[in-house]
Design an enzyme around this catalytic site. Structure first.
Site, PDB file in Angstrom:
ATOM      1  N   LYS A 161      13.594  -6.301  -1.167  1.00 18.02           N
ATOM      2  CA  LYS A 161      13.349  -4.917  -1.587  1.00 18.02           C
ATOM      3  C   LYS A 161      14.131  -4.626  -2.872  1.00 18.02           C
ATOM      4  O   LYS A 161      13.577  -4.105  -3.844  1.00 18.02           O
ATOM      5  CB  LYS A 161      13.833  -3.982  -0.458  1.00 18.02           C
ATOM      6  CG  LYS A 161      13.395  -2.566  -0.582  1.00 18.02           C
ATOM      7  CD  LYS A 161      12.156  -2.367   0.228  1.00 18.02           C
ATOM      8  CE  LYS A 161      11.651  -0.960   0.169  1.00 18.02           C
ATOM      9  NZ  LYS A 161      10.411  -0.826   0.914  1.00 18.02           N
ATOM     10  N   LYS A 198       2.286 -15.779   2.375  1.00 21.86           N
ATOM     11  CA  LYS A 198       2.405 -15.490   3.808  1.00 21.86           C
ATOM     12  C   LYS A 198       1.548 -14.280   4.169  1.00 21.86           C
ATOM     13  O   LYS A 198       1.552 -13.297   3.425  1.00 21.86           O
ATOM     14  CB  LYS A 198       3.879 -15.191   4.134  1.00 21.86           C
ATOM     15  CG  LYS A 198       4.137 -15.010   5.614  1.00 21.86           C
ATOM     16  CD  LYS A 198       5.497 -14.406   5.879  1.00 21.86           C
ATOM     17  CE  LYS A 198       5.460 -12.910   5.784  1.00 21.86           C
ATOM     18  NZ  LYS A 198       6.626 -12.211   6.335  1.00 21.86           N
ATOM     19  N   LYS A 210       1.221  -7.483   6.241  1.00 18.29           N
ATOM     20  CA  LYS A 210       0.640  -6.157   5.979  1.00 18.29           C
ATOM     21  C   LYS A 210       1.009  -5.690   4.588  1.00 18.29           C
ATOM     22  O   LYS A 210       0.207  -5.110   3.866  1.00 18.29           O
ATOM     23  CB  LYS A 210       1.178  -5.141   6.993  1.00 18.29           C
ATOM     24  CG  LYS A 210       0.491  -5.177   8.324  1.00 18.29           C
ATOM     25  CD  LYS A 210       1.341  -4.484   9.403  1.00 18.29           C
ATOM     26  CE  LYS A 210       1.451  -5.354  10.623  1.00 18.29           C
ATOM     27  NZ  LYS A 210       2.509  -4.992  11.556  1.00 18.29           N
TER      28      LYS A 210
END
Ligand code: TYM
Length: 336
Positions: free
Chosen positions: A112, A191, A194
Protein backbone atom coordinates in the site's frame (compact mmCIF):
# COMPACT_ATOMS: atom_id res chain seq x y z
CA UNK A 1 -7.65 -35.80 20.00
CA UNK A 2 -8.09 -34.32 16.55
CA UNK A 3 -5.81 -31.46 15.51
CA UNK A 4 -7.40 -28.07 15.15
CA UNK A 5 -7.87 -26.71 11.64
CA UNK A 6 -8.92 -23.14 10.95
CA UNK A 7 -9.24 -20.76 8.06
CA UNK A 8 -11.15 -17.63 7.10
CA UNK A 9 -12.13 -15.61 4.05
CA UNK A 10 -12.95 -11.95 3.85
CA UNK A 11 -16.46 -11.00 2.76
CA UNK A 12 -15.06 -8.15 0.72
CA UNK A 13 -16.61 -9.20 -2.59
CA UNK A 14 -17.61 -12.26 -4.57
CA UNK A 15 -15.29 -15.22 -4.00
CA UNK A 16 -13.20 -16.21 -7.01
CA UNK A 17 -11.59 -19.41 -8.18
CA UNK A 18 -8.31 -18.34 -6.53
CA UNK A 19 -10.05 -18.36 -3.14
CA UNK A 20 -11.62 -21.69 -3.97
CA UNK A 21 -8.55 -23.61 -5.11
CA UNK A 22 -6.11 -21.84 -2.78
CA UNK A 23 -8.04 -22.10 0.48
CA UNK A 24 -11.61 -23.35 0.36
CA UNK A 25 -11.09 -26.60 -1.51
CA UNK A 26 -8.09 -27.56 0.66
CA UNK A 27 -10.25 -26.85 3.70
CA UNK A 28 -13.11 -28.96 2.37
CA UNK A 29 -10.75 -31.80 1.47
CA UNK A 30 -9.37 -31.89 5.01
CA UNK A 31 -11.92 -30.68 7.48
CA UNK A 32 -13.55 -34.00 8.34
CA UNK A 33 -10.31 -35.29 9.80
CA UNK A 34 -9.82 -32.28 12.06
CA UNK A 35 -11.51 -30.27 14.76
CA UNK A 36 -12.43 -27.59 12.25
CA UNK A 37 -13.21 -23.88 12.35
CA UNK A 38 -14.28 -21.80 9.37
CA UNK A 39 -14.68 -18.04 9.65
CA UNK A 40 -16.17 -15.17 7.77
CA UNK A 41 -13.64 -12.48 8.67
CA UNK A 42 -15.88 -9.46 8.43
CA UNK A 43 -13.75 -7.21 10.65
CA UNK A 44 -10.80 -7.70 8.31
CA UNK A 45 -13.03 -6.66 5.40
CA UNK A 46 -13.54 -3.27 7.09
CA UNK A 47 -9.97 -2.37 6.13
CA UNK A 48 -11.21 -1.96 2.55
CA UNK A 49 -15.01 -1.94 2.55
CA UNK A 50 -17.14 0.93 3.82
CA UNK A 51 -20.49 0.01 2.39
CA UNK A 52 -22.67 -1.59 5.10
CA UNK A 53 -25.22 -2.98 2.67
CA UNK A 54 -22.51 -4.55 0.53
CA UNK A 55 -20.80 -6.02 3.59
CA UNK A 56 -24.05 -7.54 4.82
CA UNK A 57 -24.76 -9.06 1.42
CA UNK A 58 -21.21 -10.36 1.14
CA UNK A 59 -21.48 -12.07 4.52
CA UNK A 60 -24.62 -13.91 3.39
CA UNK A 61 -22.93 -14.71 0.14
CA UNK A 62 -19.74 -16.15 1.66
CA UNK A 63 -21.71 -18.42 4.00
CA UNK A 64 -23.72 -19.67 1.00
CA UNK A 65 -20.45 -20.27 -0.81
CA UNK A 66 -19.14 -22.32 2.11
CA UNK A 67 -22.20 -24.56 2.02
CA UNK A 68 -22.15 -24.75 -1.77
CA UNK A 69 -18.57 -26.03 -1.91
CA UNK A 70 -19.41 -28.84 0.47
CA UNK A 71 -18.97 -27.59 4.02
CA UNK A 72 -21.39 -29.32 6.37
CA UNK A 73 -22.18 -26.81 9.15
CA UNK A 74 -22.83 -29.71 11.51
CA UNK A 75 -19.21 -30.83 11.23
CA UNK A 76 -17.44 -27.51 11.68
CA UNK A 77 -17.65 -24.39 13.79
CA UNK A 78 -18.73 -21.94 11.10
CA UNK A 79 -18.84 -18.41 12.44
CA UNK A 80 -18.49 -14.72 11.82
CA UNK A 81 -15.46 -13.05 13.36
CA UNK A 82 -17.37 -10.02 14.67
CA UNK A 83 -19.67 -12.33 16.67
CA UNK A 84 -16.72 -13.12 18.94
CA UNK A 85 -15.42 -9.75 20.16
CA UNK A 86 -12.59 -11.54 21.98
CA UNK A 87 -10.70 -11.54 18.67
CA UNK A 88 -10.18 -7.79 18.83
CA UNK A 89 -9.27 -7.99 22.49
CA UNK A 90 -6.55 -10.55 21.83
CA UNK A 91 -5.35 -8.53 18.83
CA UNK A 92 -4.85 -5.60 21.20
CA UNK A 93 -2.87 -7.75 23.61
CA UNK A 94 -0.60 -8.89 20.77
CA UNK A 95 -0.23 -5.31 19.51
CA UNK A 96 1.24 -4.42 22.89
CA UNK A 97 3.88 -7.11 22.40
CA UNK A 98 5.09 -6.53 18.85
CA UNK A 99 6.92 -3.51 17.53
CA UNK A 100 5.96 -0.97 14.88
CA UNK A 101 8.96 -1.83 12.63
CA UNK A 102 7.92 -5.49 12.78
CA UNK A 103 4.41 -4.65 11.55
CA UNK A 104 5.88 -2.33 8.91
CA UNK A 105 7.38 -5.39 7.21
CA UNK A 106 3.96 -6.89 6.44
CA UNK A 107 3.41 -7.24 2.67
CA UNK A 108 -0.10 -5.78 2.61
CA UNK A 109 1.05 -2.66 4.43
CA UNK A 110 4.27 -2.32 2.44
CA UNK A 111 2.46 -2.72 -0.91
CA UNK A 112 0.00 0.00 0.00
CA UNK A 113 2.73 2.41 1.01
CA UNK A 114 4.81 1.50 -2.08
CA UNK A 115 1.86 2.59 -4.22
CA UNK A 116 1.95 5.96 -2.51
CA UNK A 117 -1.35 5.27 -0.77
CA UNK A 118 -2.17 5.95 2.84
CA UNK A 119 -2.75 2.77 4.86
CA UNK A 120 -5.35 2.89 7.60
CA UNK A 121 -4.32 1.73 11.07
CA UNK A 122 -6.59 -1.30 10.66
CA UNK A 123 -4.52 -2.49 7.71
CA UNK A 124 -1.37 -1.85 9.71
CA UNK A 125 -2.61 -3.96 12.62
CA UNK A 126 -4.26 -6.55 10.37
CA UNK A 127 -1.68 -9.30 11.06
CA UNK A 128 -2.34 -9.15 14.80
CA UNK A 129 -6.08 -9.57 14.32
CA UNK A 130 -5.35 -12.57 12.16
CA UNK A 131 -2.96 -13.90 14.79
CA UNK A 132 -5.78 -13.56 17.31
CA UNK A 133 -8.20 -15.39 14.96
CA UNK A 134 -5.82 -18.32 14.91
CA UNK A 135 -4.45 -18.41 18.45
CA UNK A 136 -7.70 -17.85 20.28
CA UNK A 137 -8.69 -21.35 19.11
CA UNK A 138 -5.26 -22.95 19.49
CA UNK A 139 -5.49 -23.71 15.79
CA UNK A 140 -2.57 -25.77 14.50
CA UNK A 141 -3.17 -26.17 10.78
CA UNK A 142 -4.12 -23.17 8.64
CA UNK A 143 -4.99 -23.94 5.00
CA UNK A 144 -4.36 -20.76 2.99
CA UNK A 145 -3.01 -19.48 -0.30
CA UNK A 146 0.64 -18.46 -0.51
CA UNK A 147 -0.20 -14.77 -0.01
CA UNK A 148 -1.17 -15.56 3.60
CA UNK A 149 2.04 -17.38 4.49
CA UNK A 150 3.57 -14.27 6.01
CA UNK A 151 0.47 -13.64 8.09
CA UNK A 152 0.72 -17.10 9.64
CA UNK A 153 4.38 -16.39 10.36
CA UNK A 154 3.23 -13.24 12.14
CA UNK A 155 0.85 -15.36 14.21
CA UNK A 156 3.73 -17.62 15.21
CA UNK A 157 5.77 -14.59 16.15
CA UNK A 158 2.93 -13.16 18.25
CA UNK A 159 2.62 -16.53 20.02
CA UNK A 160 6.35 -16.63 20.71
CA UNK A 161 6.40 -13.07 22.03
CA UNK A 162 3.48 -13.83 24.32
CA UNK A 163 4.97 -17.10 25.56
CA UNK A 164 8.26 -15.40 26.32
CA UNK A 165 6.61 -12.61 28.23
CA UNK A 166 3.97 -14.60 30.11
CA UNK A 167 4.82 -18.30 29.91
CA UNK A 168 3.82 -21.09 27.54
CA UNK A 169 0.24 -20.31 26.44
CA UNK A 170 0.12 -20.73 22.67
CA UNK A 171 1.34 -23.41 20.28
CA UNK A 172 2.87 -23.00 16.85
CA UNK A 173 0.29 -22.71 14.05
CA UNK A 174 1.43 -23.88 10.65
CA UNK A 175 0.22 -22.70 7.26
CA UNK A 176 -0.80 -25.44 4.87
CA UNK A 177 -0.31 -24.50 1.24
CA UNK A 178 -1.23 -27.18 -1.26
CA UNK A 179 1.22 -27.70 -4.09
CA UNK A 180 0.31 -26.06 -7.36
CA UNK A 181 -2.53 -23.94 -5.97
CA UNK A 182 -0.68 -21.50 -3.72
CA UNK A 183 -0.95 -18.72 -6.26
CA UNK A 184 -3.75 -19.05 -8.79
CA UNK A 185 -3.14 -16.60 -11.63
CA UNK A 186 -5.80 -14.15 -12.71
CA UNK A 187 -6.95 -13.29 -16.21
CA UNK A 188 -3.95 -10.98 -16.66
CA UNK A 189 -1.36 -13.42 -15.34
CA UNK A 190 -0.81 -11.67 -11.99
CA UNK A 191 -2.10 -13.35 -8.83
CA UNK A 192 -5.89 -13.55 -8.99
CA UNK A 193 -7.17 -10.87 -6.65
CA UNK A 194 -10.27 -8.74 -6.20
CA UNK A 195 -8.07 -5.68 -6.01
CA UNK A 196 -6.49 -6.38 -9.41
CA UNK A 197 -9.89 -6.86 -11.07
CA UNK A 198 -8.58 -9.99 -12.77
CA UNK A 199 -10.85 -12.57 -11.18
CA UNK A 200 -12.96 -15.40 -12.49
CA UNK A 201 -15.93 -15.49 -10.12
CA UNK A 202 -16.61 -18.84 -8.49
CA UNK A 203 -20.36 -18.50 -8.54
CA UNK A 204 -20.90 -16.05 -11.34
CA UNK A 205 -23.50 -16.78 -13.96
CA UNK A 206 -22.28 -18.72 -16.96
CA UNK A 207 -22.14 -15.43 -18.88
CA UNK A 208 -20.02 -13.75 -16.20
CA UNK A 209 -17.64 -16.68 -16.15
CA UNK A 210 -17.49 -16.72 -19.96
CA UNK A 211 -16.71 -13.00 -20.05
CA UNK A 212 -13.87 -13.42 -17.55
CA UNK A 213 -12.45 -16.44 -19.39
CA UNK A 214 -12.56 -14.68 -22.75
CA UNK A 215 -10.53 -11.85 -21.22
CA UNK A 216 -7.66 -14.18 -20.21
CA UNK A 217 -4.51 -12.69 -21.67
CA UNK A 218 -2.87 -15.09 -24.11
CA UNK A 219 -0.39 -12.93 -26.01
CA UNK A 220 2.20 -13.17 -23.28
CA UNK A 221 4.97 -13.82 -25.78
CA UNK A 222 5.78 -16.97 -23.84
CA UNK A 223 6.79 -20.08 -25.69
CA UNK A 224 7.30 -23.65 -24.72
CA UNK A 225 9.48 -26.30 -26.30
CA UNK A 226 7.63 -28.94 -28.19
CA UNK A 227 9.11 -32.10 -29.65
CA UNK A 228 7.97 -32.61 -33.24
CA UNK A 229 8.37 -35.74 -35.37
CA UNK A 230 10.05 -34.70 -38.60
CA UNK A 231 10.32 -38.10 -40.17
CA UNK A 232 8.03 -40.98 -39.68
CA UNK A 233 10.48 -43.30 -41.34
CA UNK A 234 13.47 -42.48 -39.17
CA UNK A 235 11.61 -41.34 -36.11
CA UNK A 236 13.78 -38.20 -36.06
CA UNK A 237 12.48 -35.35 -33.99
CA UNK A 238 13.28 -31.67 -33.54
CA UNK A 239 12.46 -29.42 -30.66
CA UNK A 240 10.75 -26.19 -31.68
CA UNK A 241 9.36 -23.28 -29.74
CA UNK A 242 5.63 -22.73 -30.01
CA UNK A 243 3.52 -19.93 -28.55
CA UNK A 244 2.19 -20.95 -25.18
CA UNK A 245 -0.58 -19.38 -23.19
CA UNK A 246 0.83 -20.31 -19.81
CA UNK A 247 -1.82 -18.43 -17.95
CA UNK A 248 -4.69 -20.10 -19.76
CA UNK A 249 -2.99 -23.45 -19.29
CA UNK A 250 -2.50 -22.93 -15.54
CA UNK A 251 -6.12 -21.99 -15.00
CA UNK A 252 -7.37 -24.87 -17.14
CA UNK A 253 -5.22 -27.33 -15.18
CA UNK A 254 -7.44 -26.67 -12.18
CA UNK A 255 -10.43 -28.11 -13.98
CA UNK A 256 -8.98 -30.90 -16.11
CA UNK A 257 -6.77 -33.92 -15.64
CA UNK A 258 -3.25 -33.05 -16.73
CA UNK A 259 -2.91 -35.61 -19.55
CA UNK A 260 -6.27 -34.71 -21.07
CA UNK A 261 -5.35 -31.10 -20.79
CA UNK A 262 -1.97 -31.61 -22.45
CA UNK A 263 -3.60 -33.43 -25.34
CA UNK A 264 -6.05 -30.60 -25.78
CA UNK A 265 -3.35 -27.95 -25.76
CA UNK A 266 -1.09 -29.95 -28.07
CA UNK A 267 -3.94 -30.25 -30.53
CA UNK A 268 -4.96 -26.59 -30.53
CA UNK A 269 -1.51 -25.08 -30.27
CA UNK A 270 -0.75 -26.14 -33.84
CA UNK A 271 -3.93 -24.49 -35.16
CA UNK A 272 -4.65 -20.97 -36.29
CA UNK A 273 -6.77 -19.02 -33.86
CA UNK A 274 -6.23 -21.62 -31.18
CA UNK A 275 -7.20 -19.64 -28.13
CA UNK A 276 -10.89 -19.27 -28.79
CA UNK A 277 -11.69 -23.01 -28.80
CA UNK A 278 -9.40 -23.52 -25.82
CA UNK A 279 -11.23 -20.84 -23.88
CA UNK A 280 -14.58 -22.29 -24.89
CA UNK A 281 -13.51 -25.66 -23.53
CA UNK A 282 -12.39 -23.99 -20.31
CA UNK A 283 -15.79 -22.32 -19.93
CA UNK A 284 -17.48 -25.71 -20.31
CA UNK A 285 -15.09 -27.32 -17.82
CA UNK A 286 -15.66 -24.57 -15.24
CA UNK A 287 -19.39 -24.86 -15.77
CA UNK A 288 -19.30 -28.64 -15.24
CA UNK A 289 -17.43 -28.14 -11.96
CA UNK A 290 -19.50 -25.23 -10.67
CA UNK A 291 -23.04 -26.09 -11.81
CA UNK A 292 -23.82 -28.65 -9.07
CA UNK A 293 -22.34 -26.35 -6.43
CA UNK A 294 -24.34 -23.42 -7.80
CA UNK A 295 -27.49 -25.49 -7.46
CA UNK A 296 -26.71 -26.33 -3.83
CA UNK A 297 -25.94 -22.67 -3.20
CA UNK A 298 -29.35 -21.60 -4.49
CA UNK A 299 -31.05 -23.81 -1.92
CA UNK A 300 -29.51 -21.92 1.03
CA UNK A 301 -31.89 -19.20 2.19
CA UNK A 302 -31.18 -16.18 4.41
CA UNK A 303 -32.67 -17.79 7.51
CA UNK A 304 -30.38 -20.81 7.03
CA UNK A 305 -27.38 -18.48 7.02
CA UNK A 306 -28.60 -16.73 10.16
CA UNK A 307 -29.15 -20.03 11.96
CA UNK A 308 -25.75 -21.38 10.95
CA UNK A 309 -23.96 -18.25 12.12
CA UNK A 310 -25.93 -18.10 15.37
CA UNK A 311 -24.98 -21.64 16.29
CA UNK A 312 -21.38 -21.10 15.15
CA UNK A 313 -21.09 -17.92 17.20
CA UNK A 314 -22.18 -19.74 20.35
CA UNK A 315 -19.70 -22.56 19.81
CA UNK A 316 -16.82 -20.23 18.93
CA UNK A 317 -17.59 -17.85 21.76
CA UNK A 318 -17.50 -20.70 24.26
CA UNK A 319 -14.09 -21.88 23.09
CA UNK A 320 -12.69 -18.38 22.83
CA UNK A 321 -13.92 -17.45 26.31
CA UNK A 322 -12.21 -20.46 27.81
CA UNK A 323 -8.92 -19.50 26.20
CA UNK A 324 -9.31 -15.85 27.13
CA UNK A 325 -9.76 -16.78 30.77
CA UNK A 326 -6.32 -18.37 30.67
CA UNK A 327 -4.89 -15.34 28.86
CA UNK A 328 -6.39 -12.95 31.40
CA UNK A 329 -4.74 -14.88 34.19
CA UNK A 330 -1.42 -14.87 32.38
CA UNK A 331 -1.32 -11.15 31.68
CA UNK A 332 -2.55 -10.11 35.13
CA UNK A 333 -5.88 -8.45 34.37
CA UNK A 334 -7.88 -11.10 36.21
CA UNK A 335 -7.66 -10.68 39.95
CA UNK A 336 -7.87 -14.34 40.92
P1 TYM B 1 -8.57 -13.42 1.63
O1 TYM B 1 -9.99 -13.15 1.99
O2 TYM B 1 -7.82 -12.37 0.88
O3 TYM B 1 -8.48 -14.75 0.81
C1 TYM B 1 -9.09 -15.93 1.27
C2 TYM B 1 -8.21 -17.13 0.96
O4 TYM B 1 -8.03 -17.26 -0.45
C3 TYM B 1 -6.64 -17.37 -0.73
N1 TYM B 1 -6.37 -16.76 -2.05
C4 TYM B 1 -5.67 -17.36 -3.02
N2 TYM B 1 -5.08 -18.57 -3.09
C5 TYM B 1 -4.44 -18.89 -4.23
N3 TYM B 1 -4.37 -18.04 -5.31
C6 TYM B 1 -4.96 -16.84 -5.29
N4 TYM B 1 -4.90 -16.05 -6.35
C7 TYM B 1 -5.64 -16.44 -4.10
N5 TYM B 1 -6.30 -15.32 -3.73
C8 TYM B 1 -6.73 -15.53 -2.47
C9 TYM B 1 -5.94 -16.59 0.36
O5 TYM B 1 -4.59 -16.97 0.48
C10 TYM B 1 -6.78 -16.98 1.55
O6 TYM B 1 -6.36 -18.21 2.09
N6 TYM B 1 -6.14 -12.58 5.87
C11 TYM B 1 -6.94 -13.55 5.16
C12 TYM B 1 -8.18 -13.96 5.91
C13 TYM B 1 -7.96 -14.40 7.32
C14 TYM B 1 -7.53 -15.67 7.75
C15 TYM B 1 -7.54 -15.62 9.17
C16 TYM B 1 -7.11 -16.81 7.06
C17 TYM B 1 -8.24 -13.66 8.43
N7 TYM B 1 -7.98 -14.38 9.54
C18 TYM B 1 -7.12 -16.72 9.93
C19 TYM B 1 -6.71 -17.92 7.84
C20 TYM B 1 -6.73 -17.87 9.24
C21 TYM B 1 -7.36 -12.95 3.85
O7 TYM B 1 -7.40 -11.75 3.69
O8 TYM B 1 -7.74 -13.84 2.94
Amino acid sequence: MKKRLLTGLQPSGALHIGNYFGALKPFVDLYNDYDSHLMVVDLHALTTLRDPQALRENIYSVVRDYIAVGVDPEKVILFKQSDVPLHTELAWIFECLVTVPFLMQAHAYKDKVAKGLEANAGLFNYPMLMAADILLYDAEVIPVGADQKQHVEYAREAATKFNLAYGETFGTPQELIFEGVGIIPGTDGQKMSKSYKNTIPLFGTKDEIAKAVMSIVTDSGLTRDETVNVSRATGNTVVRSVPFAKNLYSIHTLFKMQDEQDKLFDFYMSHENMYKPLKETLIEDIEACVAPMRERRASVIDSDVQAILKKGAEQAQERAARKMEEIHKRIGVSLT
